[in-house]
Structure formats: structure tokens, C-alpha cells
Scaffold this active site. Sequence first.
Site, PDB file in Angstrom:
ATOM      1  N   ASN A   1       4.148  -6.247  -4.261  1.00  0.00           N
ATOM      2  CA  ASN A   1       3.602  -5.400  -3.194  1.00  0.00           C
ATOM      3  C   ASN A   1       2.084  -5.547  -3.214  1.00  0.00           C
ATOM      4  O   ASN A   1       1.412  -4.980  -4.076  1.00  0.00           O
ATOM      5  CB  ASN A   1       4.020  -3.936  -3.454  1.00  0.00           C
ATOM      6  CG  ASN A   1       3.354  -2.977  -2.490  1.00  0.00           C
ATOM      7  OD1 ASN A   1       2.755  -3.391  -1.493  1.00  0.00           O
ATOM      8  ND2 ASN A   1       3.456  -1.681  -2.763  1.00  0.00           N
ATOM      9  N   TRP A   2       1.569  -6.310  -2.276  1.00  0.00           N
ATOM     10  CA  TRP A   2       0.130  -6.614  -2.275  1.00  0.00           C
ATOM     11  C   TRP A   2      -0.725  -5.514  -1.659  1.00  0.00           C
ATOM     12  O   TRP A   2      -1.941  -5.609  -1.629  1.00  0.00           O
ATOM     13  CB  TRP A   2      -0.116  -7.947  -1.561  1.00  0.00           C
ATOM     14  CG  TRP A   2      -0.057  -9.100  -2.517  1.00  0.00           C
ATOM     15  CD1 TRP A   2       0.694  -9.173  -3.658  1.00  0.00           C
ATOM     16  CD2 TRP A   2      -0.779 -10.333  -2.423  1.00  0.00           C
ATOM     17  NE1 TRP A   2       0.486 -10.384  -4.284  1.00  0.00           N
ATOM     18  CE2 TRP A   2      -0.408 -11.113  -3.542  1.00  0.00           C
ATOM     19  CE3 TRP A   2      -1.681 -10.856  -1.508  1.00  0.00           C
ATOM     20  CZ2 TRP A   2      -0.924 -12.387  -3.768  1.00  0.00           C
ATOM     21  CZ3 TRP A   2      -2.191 -12.126  -1.732  1.00  0.00           C
ATOM     22  CH2 TRP A   2      -1.821 -12.879  -2.854  1.00  0.00           C
TER      23      TRP A   2
ATOM     24  N   HIS B   1       7.128   4.137   0.983  1.00  0.00           N
ATOM     25  CA  HIS B   1       6.220   4.094  -0.165  1.00  0.00           C
ATOM     26  C   HIS B   1       5.406   5.395  -0.224  1.00  0.00           C
ATOM     27  O   HIS B   1       5.000   5.925   0.819  1.00  0.00           O
ATOM     28  CB  HIS B   1       5.286   2.882  -0.055  1.00  0.00           C
ATOM     29  CG  HIS B   1       4.566   2.603  -1.332  1.00  0.00           C
ATOM     30  ND1 HIS B   1       3.512   3.374  -1.768  1.00  0.00           N
ATOM     31  CD2 HIS B   1       4.774   1.663  -2.284  1.00  0.00           C
ATOM     32  CE1 HIS B   1       3.095   2.903  -2.935  1.00  0.00           C
ATOM     33  NE2 HIS B   1       3.842   1.870  -3.277  1.00  0.00           N
TER      34      HIS B   1
ATOM     35  N   GLU C   1      10.028   4.919  -7.770  1.00  0.00           N
ATOM     36  CA  GLU C   1       8.610   4.842  -8.133  1.00  0.00           C
ATOM     37  C   GLU C   1       8.056   6.256  -8.320  1.00  0.00           C
ATOM     38  O   GLU C   1       7.676   6.910  -7.334  1.00  0.00           O
ATOM     39  CB  GLU C   1       7.810   4.159  -7.020  1.00  0.00           C
ATOM     40  CG  GLU C   1       8.179   2.718  -6.780  1.00  0.00           C
ATOM     41  CD  GLU C   1       7.010   1.930  -6.178  1.00  0.00           C
ATOM     42  OE1 GLU C   1       6.641   0.921  -6.768  1.00  0.00           O
ATOM     43  OE2 GLU C   1       6.467   2.330  -5.153  1.00  0.00           O
TER      44      GLU C   1
ATOM     45  N   GLY D   1      -0.187   2.865  -9.987  1.00  0.00           N
ATOM     46  CA  GLY D   1      -1.607   2.520 -10.142  1.00  0.00           C
ATOM     47  C   GLY D   1      -2.328   3.294 -11.243  1.00  0.00           C
ATOM     48  O   GLY D   1      -3.551   3.259 -11.314  1.00  0.00           O
TER      49      GLY D   1
ATOM     50  N   SER E   1       2.989   0.755 -12.133  1.00  0.00           N
ATOM     51  CA  SER E   1       2.211   0.219 -13.257  1.00  0.00           C
ATOM     52  C   SER E   1       2.942  -0.813 -14.113  1.00  0.00           C
ATOM     53  O   SER E   1       2.666  -0.919 -15.304  1.00  0.00           O
ATOM     54  CB  SER E   1       1.705   1.360 -14.143  1.00  0.00           C
ATOM     55  OG  SER E   1       0.802   2.162 -13.422  1.00  0.00           O
TER      56      SER E   1
ATOM     57  N   GLY F   1       2.842  -3.720  -8.000  1.00  0.00           N
ATOM     58  CA  GLY F   1       1.651  -3.662  -7.154  1.00  0.00           C
ATOM     59  C   GLY F   1       0.524  -4.478  -7.753  1.00  0.00           C
ATOM     60  O   GLY F   1       0.516  -5.714  -7.686  1.00  0.00           O
TER      61      GLY F   1
HETATM   62  P1  PGA Z   1       1.380  -0.532  -9.170  1.00  0.00           P
HETATM   63  O1  PGA Z   1       1.990  -0.275  -7.726  1.00  0.00           O
HETATM   64  O2  PGA Z   1       2.220  -1.599  -9.830  1.00  0.00           O
HETATM   65  O3  PGA Z   1      -0.034  -0.995  -8.911  1.00  0.00           O
HETATM   66  O4  PGA Z   1       1.441   0.751  -9.904  1.00  0.00           O
HETATM   67  C1  PGA Z   1       3.373  -0.251  -7.515  1.00  0.00           C
HETATM   68  C2  PGA Z   1       3.654   0.109  -6.082  1.00  0.00           C
HETATM   69  O5  PGA Z   1       2.863   0.865  -5.497  1.00  0.00           O
HETATM   70  O6  PGA Z   1       4.644  -0.331  -5.497  1.00  0.00           O
END
Ligand code: PGA
Length: 250
Positions: free
Chosen positions: A11-12, A99, A168, A174, A211, A232
Site C-alpha cells: 500500500n503505497w 482503510h 489493521e 505507521g 507496521s 505500507g
Molecule cells: P504501515 O501501513 O505498514 O505503514 O503501518 C499499513 C497500512 O496502512 O496499510
Amino acid sequence: MTNKYIYFIANWKMYGDLKSVNTLDKVIKFSKSNKNNKFKLIYCPPYTLLSSFSSKLKKTNIEVGAQNCHEHETYGPFTGSVNSKMLRDVGANFIIIGHSENRDQGETNLLINKKIKDALKNKLKIIFCIGETLYERKNKKTHKILANQILLGLKNIKKISNVFIAYEPVWSIGTGLVPDSSDLLNNINFIKSFIRSRFKYKSPKVLYGGSVNPKNINDLKDINDIDGFLIGGASQDSKKFIDIVKKTFI
Ligand code: PGA
């Protein structure tokens, strides 16, 4: 986890420019090692890059997905919006819907439900994100929240074989924080049994996101019931993304 088919979804978010297409070279090369078809890689770049990612990945076994769409299923006067039909047209086979970064911007369960229905009609596979906030977790509401998001997001959808659930936890996105293994296993199992009983669908696919990185994958990969990862930050660095996949199968 090593003996089943695992999905790795990049997921960019709102990152990347035309030059980033070149970073796919390494991943394409790596994907050729996927001889026994152990994993599926899916790239979800921003809208602006969908077309170039699709062309670049055309002759590979890597697929392309979008990160969201407008809920109107066909063309219409919605300035600045893109619908799932248009995404399909530029080569997307998957789409992330629900999301938490979009829920945060006011996306409701009702809207998410409409988007999922439309995207399914347009033959996209859905990566449907659900997850609790830290406050909900602390108040022991996690299962209640997850059940509610599933019931409303998938309301009146009869065939859910093309819906992947991405669990998630909002507090892990993040932040570098991941749930501990027993907690995660408990929530993944809850989601699976809830889907089995409510939708009469025997083999739901549930991914984990939040993360995920080349270090914590060593613990995450041992949680057998996880069918893949939504990644992400770490997915924007090809080396890290490849490392995550490699380490899953060690
Ligand atoms: P992250 O994001 O790996 O940077 O925590 C995951 C996501 O938002 O799908």
C-alpha cells in the site's frame, strides 16, 4: 505459515512519482523465484501511477490494485473522483476499501458498503480494511467493533469469495507497534469464525496490516491463520518488501 499461499500487498498511500516505477525492477526479478507459487505480490500505488504500474507489471505474476474509489459505479459528474470501472480499465484487479486513513476522513460503513458492492460488480477483488482504535481496544471493544464493521461493510453481499479482510488495528498503522502474537491470533480467529458463521463462507482470507517490517515478520509469520500482509511504509522500499517476503518462508 510456510506451506500455504501468502498475499503481500504493497500500500503505497500518497507516495511515488513516475520514476518510482523503476524500483519495481528488483521486485520483478525476485518474483521469478516464486516457482512453487507460494506467494502473490500486489502493488497498490496512487491513482496517478496505476497505468504505468500495470504496463510495467503486465508480463509478470505481480498484480495491481487501487487504494480507494468513488462509490458511484459508473461515469458521473463527480469532480476529482475515480470509480471502480475506471480503475479496472487501467489494469487494477484489486482495491483497498475502508482503510482507517479514509475512515478518518469521514468514510462511513454505509459508504464503504456501497464502494465494495460497486467494485465487486466491476470485477475487482476487495481488500476490506477493519480495525479498532486504541481507545476501543483499551475498553475491550475490539470484537464488537470488528463485528460491526464486517456486518455493515458487507451488508447484503452474498458472495464474499472475492473479499479479503485486512485486519489493521488503527493504533498499529505507521506507529511501529504491532499486537502481541496471542492477541493477534485471537482477533484473526474471531474474524474468521464470524465470517464463517454469518456468511456461510468456509475459507475466509484474513490479512494483517500495521507496521509490518523485515524485523517483526519473523514473529508474524508464525501465526498460522494469517493469509498475508498489507504493508505500507516498508513496501515503498523494494529491498525491505522483498526481505519481508523472503523471511516469511525461512
Ligand atoms: P504501515 O501501513 O505498514 O505503514 O503501518 C499499513 C497500512 O496502512 O496499510
